[in-house]
Write a protein that holds these residues in place. Structure first.
Motif, mmCIF file in Angstrom:
data_model
loop_
_atom_site.group_PDB
_atom_site.id
_atom_site.type_symbol
_atom_site.label_atom_id
_atom_site.label_comp_id
_atom_site.label_asym_id
_atom_site.label_seq_id
_atom_site.Cartn_x
_atom_site.Cartn_y
_atom_site.Cartn_z
ATOM 1 N N LEU A 117 5.015 0.388 32.513
ATOM 2 C CA LEU A 117 6.406 0.382 32.045
ATOM 3 C C LEU A 117 7.344 1.072 33.029
ATOM 4 O O LEU A 117 8.557 1.041 32.846
ATOM 5 N N GLY A 118 6.797 1.689 34.066
ATOM 6 C CA GLY A 118 7.623 2.433 35.006
ATOM 7 C C GLY A 118 7.726 3.891 34.609
ATOM 8 O O GLY A 118 7.451 4.274 33.466
ATOM 9 N N SER A 119 8.094 4.727 35.591
ATOM 10 C CA SER A 119 8.257 6.167 35.361
ATOM 11 C C SER A 119 6.989 6.797 34.797
ATOM 12 O O SER A 119 7.044 7.705 33.951
ATOM 13 N N GLY A 120 5.831 6.300 35.239
ATOM 14 C CA GLY A 120 4.566 6.882 34.814
ATOM 15 C C GLY A 120 4.162 6.559 33.396
ATOM 16 O O GLY A 120 3.254 7.189 32.837
ATOM 17 N N ARG A 121 4.774 5.557 32.796
ATOM 18 C CA ARG A 121 4.455 5.209 31.408
ATOM 19 C C ARG A 121 3.610 3.932 31.361
ATOM 20 O O ARG A 121 3.766 3.038 32.177
ATOM 21 N N LEU A 122 2.739 3.887 30.354
ATOM 22 C CA LEU A 122 1.850 2.742 30.186
ATOM 23 C C LEU A 122 1.796 2.383 28.708
ATOM 24 O O LEU A 122 1.569 3.238 27.856
ATOM 25 N N GLN A 123 2.022 1.114 28.425
ATOM 26 C CA GLN A 123 1.918 0.632 27.048
ATOM 27 C C GLN A 123 0.506 0.102 26.811
ATOM 28 O O GLN A 123 -0.037 -0.629 27.634
ATOM 29 N N VAL A 124 -0.082 0.466 25.673
ATOM 30 C CA VAL A 124 -1.426 0.017 25.316
ATOM 31 C C VAL A 124 -1.352 -0.792 24.029
ATOM 32 O O VAL A 124 -0.848 -0.303 23.011
ATOM 33 N N THR A 125 -1.840 -2.026 24.102
ATOM 34 C CA THR A 125 -1.871 -2.902 22.925
ATOM 35 C C THR A 125 -3.318 -3.081 22.508
ATOM 36 O O THR A 125 -4.140 -3.601 23.271
ATOM 37 N N ASP A 126 -3.648 -2.650 21.274
ATOM 38 C CA ASP A 126 -5.042 -2.737 20.841
ATOM 39 C C ASP A 126 -5.374 -4.134 20.328
ATOM 40 O O ASP A 126 -4.509 -5.029 20.297
ATOM 41 N N ALA A 127 -6.617 -4.327 19.910
ATOM 42 C CA ALA A 127 -7.091 -5.643 19.496
ATOM 43 C C ALA A 127 -6.334 -6.189 18.300
ATOM 44 O O ALA A 127 -6.227 -7.400 18.110
ATOM 45 N N GLY A 128 -5.767 -5.301 17.488
ATOM 46 C CA GLY A 128 -5.009 -5.733 16.315
ATOM 47 C C GLY A 128 -3.553 -6.005 16.589
ATOM 48 O O GLY A 128 -2.816 -6.409 15.678
ATOM 49 N N GLY A 129 -3.121 -5.792 17.841
ATOM 50 C CA GLY A 129 -1.732 -6.049 18.216
ATOM 51 C C GLY A 129 -0.822 -4.843 18.132
ATOM 52 O O GLY A 129 0.354 -4.928 18.487
ATOM 53 N N SER A 130 -1.345 -3.715 17.670
ATOM 54 C CA SER A 130 -0.526 -2.502 17.593
ATOM 55 C C SER A 130 -0.341 -1.908 18.977
ATOM 56 O O SER A 130 -1.264 -1.930 19.806
ATOM 57 N N THR A 131 0.845 -1.356 19.245
ATOM 58 C CA THR A 131 1.130 -0.796 20.564
ATOM 59 C C THR A 131 1.357 0.709 20.479
ATOM 60 O O THR A 131 1.811 1.234 19.463
ATOM 61 N N SER A 132 1.005 1.358 21.561
ATOM 62 C CA SER A 132 1.278 2.785 21.706
ATOM 63 C C SER A 132 1.660 3.018 23.155
ATOM 64 O O SER A 132 1.500 2.133 24.009
ATOM 65 N N GLU A 133 2.146 4.208 23.444
ATOM 66 C CA GLU A 133 2.570 4.507 24.805
ATOM 67 C C GLU A 133 1.954 5.819 25.257
ATOM 68 O O GLU A 133 1.891 6.791 24.499
ATOM 69 N N ILE A 134 1.449 5.818 26.494
ATOM 70 C CA ILE A 134 0.936 7.040 27.104
ATOM 71 C C ILE A 134 1.626 7.218 28.448
ATOM 72 O O ILE A 134 2.199 6.274 29.005
ATOM 73 N N ALA A 135 1.594 8.433 28.959
ATOM 74 C CA ALA A 135 2.295 8.727 30.208
ATOM 75 C C ALA A 135 1.408 9.528 31.135
ATOM 76 O O ALA A 135 0.604 10.368 30.690
ATOM 77 N N GLY A 136 1.529 9.257 32.431
ATOM 78 C CA GLY A 136 0.730 9.975 33.413
ATOM 79 C C GLY A 136 1.515 10.219 34.689
ATOM 80 O O GLY A 136 2.364 9.410 35.075
#
Length: 474
Positions: A117-136
């Motif tokens: 997603l830029g700026s060290g962010r990553l979107q994670v979409t699980d098998a059920g379609g739910s999304t979350s965001e983590i940053a590094g």
């Protein structure tokens, strides 16, 4: 607020999970994102389970030649389901091992598909379609690659009649007549596996020789050996068309002389290379540059053109090998730690000249460095030496007297430029030369090294001696 990490690794293949472990060892808070299975393609669908298949074929081959060893084995047969089950069991065991390593090193695992997603962010979409965001602070892209499809609308791999390597690993039936398109490591390994199980196997290769990245002498020897085993090989041959129905696959093959033949097979394996998994992970959105082959462009430490984003493994430039990916993972993790203030790590840039390649057919093939032809093209004055397995006592005792070891040296300096092997267990022997090249050895050190007797490794010594006219046993 998104979970915060020092390092996020996207992909858990042999590059990704090793990068995560090394980062964690260096005290960095680390996460890994995986959409399918920990261990990636290599562990679950590539290197390891294919070697399990090939081991079964090798044992079966030896059983069929029991008389050569003064033994009797009657009414032997191959159980395809049991062979595949064993292979999948090996993969499952190692998958569990990687899961344990993640827990041991306190690496957080996020199962799902990742997108930058830029700026060290990553979107994670699980098998059920739910999304979350983590940053590094840093993100390592290690998304690997997939099999390249045949370039025909009617030639898509369906797992029934037209296979990729993944289908070929878990067959529901044994082919009666198999065509392998492509003679790189993957194609030749499957050709060897199915031939050992009694399948009628043909191989076609666009180039003028099989395993075309290997030394020309190795290619010629391997073609002769495989032909002797019953595999039909055609080089300078091109697939012109393909179509499948419920019962067979029809192909058109253009020969070197331009003639086109129409042929029928029960199954076809496409082994024509790979494509990097770089789509839909946000690379374009964050302006990461591809190279000329549309892999991710990096420097020798894994840095992309975007600060904080790194890439390793099969999604970057070749060679596309698991051990290269793992090495890159360690290098990138150490470079990241250095950037984050760790003064105790000293990462070294990747030297592609010292990456070995191995093909686990029968006989095995292994190499490192320049071929004799490539060395001459590069302007070197060359000294090359070859020693045959037939001249080695251990090889004869093993009943594996086919093959040779070839070494290539710079005639002016004695530098070891390359080593090329074909024969029993050469995939284990090659590492001796890899260590030598990494240590920048010359013929003098290799000549003065004491090799144990009786071993296959003695041929490495003899090959070096042969390059300088000093071979003792031929």
């Amino acid at each position: 607020m998104a979970d915060q990490y020092d390092v996020i690794v996207l992909g858990s293949g042999p590059g990704g999970y090793v990068a995560a472990i090394r980062a964690a060892q260096l005290g960095l808070k680390t996460a890994i994102v995986e959409r399918e299975n920990l261990g990636g393609i290599c562990l679950n669908w590539g290197c390891i389970p294919t070697k399990a298949l090939l081991r079964s074929a090798e044992v079966y081959h030896q059983m069929k030649h029991a008389k050569d060893y003064g033994l009797a084995a009657e009414n032997i047969s191959a159980d395809l389901d049991a062979i595949v089950k064993r292979s999948r069991g090996v993969a499952a065991k190692l998958n569990q091992g990687v899961t344990h390593l993640m827990k041991k090193n306190k690496i957080t695992v996020h199962m799902g598909t990742g997108k930058l997603l830029g700026s060290g962010r990553l979107q994670v979409t699980d098998a059920g379609g739910s999304t979350s965001e983590i940053a590094g602070k840093h993100i390592i892209v290690a998304t690997g690659a997939r099999a390249r499809e045949l370039p025909f609308k009617t030639g898509k791999a369906d797992g029934k009649r037209i296979w990729t390597y993944r289908h070929a690993m878990t067959p529901s039936e044994l082919p009666s007549k198999l065509l392998v398109v492509g003679s790189g490591a993957i194609g030749i390994e499957f050709a060897s596996f199915y031939n050992d199980l009694g399948v009628e196997v043909s191989v076609i290769e666009m180039m003028d020789r099989i395993v075309p990245v290997e030394d020309a002498d190795v290619s010629a020897f391997l073609e002769k050996a495989l032909t002797k085993q019953g595999i039909k090989i055609r080089t300078s041959a091109k697939l012109e068309g393909i179509s499948a129905d419920d019962n067979a696959v029809s192909v058109k093959v253009k020969a070197k002389d331009g003639t086109v033949s129409e042929e029928s097979y029960s199954h076809v394996i496409a082994a024509i290379g790979i494509l990097p998994n770089i789509e839909n992970i946000g690379l374009e959105d964050v302006n990461v540059e591809p190279d000329q082959r549309f892999h991710i462009k990096t420097d020798a430490y894994g840095r992309t053109n975007v600060p904080g984003i790194w890439a390793i493994g099969d999604c970057t430039d070749g060679p596309w090998l698991a051990h290269k990916a793992s090495h890159e993972g360690v290098t990138a993790a150490e470079a990241i730690a250095q950037e984050l203030g760790n003064t105790q790590v000293h990462p070294h840039p990747l030297d592609r000249r010292n990456i070995p390649g191995c093909t686990y057919c029968h006989p095995q093939v292994a190499s490192v460095g320049l071929t004799e032809a490539k060395a001459k093209e590069a302007g070197y004055e060359v000294k090359a030496g070859t020693f045959p397995f037939m001249g080695n006592g251990k090889a004869i005792a093993l009943g594996e007297a086919e093959g040779f070891i070839k070494t290539v040296f710079d005639a002016k300096t004695g530098e070891l430029l390359g080593a090329h092997m074909i024969g029993a267990e050469v995939t284990e022997l090659i590492q001796g030369y890899v260590v030598g090249k990494t240590l920048e050895t010359t013929e003098a050190e290799l000549m003065q090294t004491v090799f144990p007797h009786p071993t296959l490794s003695e041929m490495m010594h003899e090959s070096t001696l042969a390059a300088y006219g000093r071979a003792l046993h031929i």
